[in-house]
Scaffold this motif. Structure first.
Motif: not given
Length: 153
Positions: A4-31
């Motif tokens: 799923l993370a691979f799909d997100v990164l592939a779809r976002l080629q040419g764009k940049t992504l940032a995260t703001a995490e509370s309860c996941t404590g960095g889990g999105i960034g880790e994925a």
């Protein structure tokens, strides 16, 4: 989660992504960073586990936190917007919720999670009620955040 993370990164080629995490404590960034080449898209994230960091780094208004609580749609949206601005990204996703052990003073039960999304044109959020133990709730929140990105790009 890696596919799923691979799909997100592939779809976002040419764009940049940032995260703001509370309860996941960095889990999105880790994925995301488990995928080779993630640095071409993923700029970074802010783990805003306490309200003070939501206010200072993400510019979530204290009045919003007082009125709606940290686990709310307005806060999830403000977190996503704040991360997008703070990290100068095209798109940002945020997660705020209750993974346990208890409910909050606003009546949200354990498992309540709000995922926010912001890009240059829209800001939105979704409410989820996940079940399971703390780890399972966090996993479901990470998955929901990645899916929300895919739905909106």
């Amino acid at each position: 989660m890696t596919s799923l993370a691979f799909d997100v990164l592939a779809r976002l080629q040419g764009k940049t992504l940032a995260t703001a995490e509370s309860c996941t404590g960095g889990g999105i960034g880790e994925a995301l960073t488990a995928v080779p080449g993630a640095s071409n898209v993923f700029k970074g994230g802010i783990i805003s586990y306490c309200n003070e960091i939501k206010q200072k780094l993400l510019n979530v208004p204290d009045t919003m936190l007082e009125e709606f609580g940290a686990v709310s749609a307005p806060v999830a949206e403000a977190m996503a917007k704040g991360a997008r601005i703070a990290l100068d990204a095209d798109i940002a996703v945020s997660v705020t919720g209750l993974a346990g052990p208890s409910a909050d003073e606003f009546g949200n039960p354990v498992g309540t999670v709000f995922v926010g999304y912001a890009d240059g044109e829209k800001i939105l959020s979704r409410r989820f009620l996940f079940s399971g133990d703390r780890d399972r709730i966090r996993e479901q929140a990470i998955e929901a955040a990645l899916l929300l990105i895919l739905e909106n790009v």
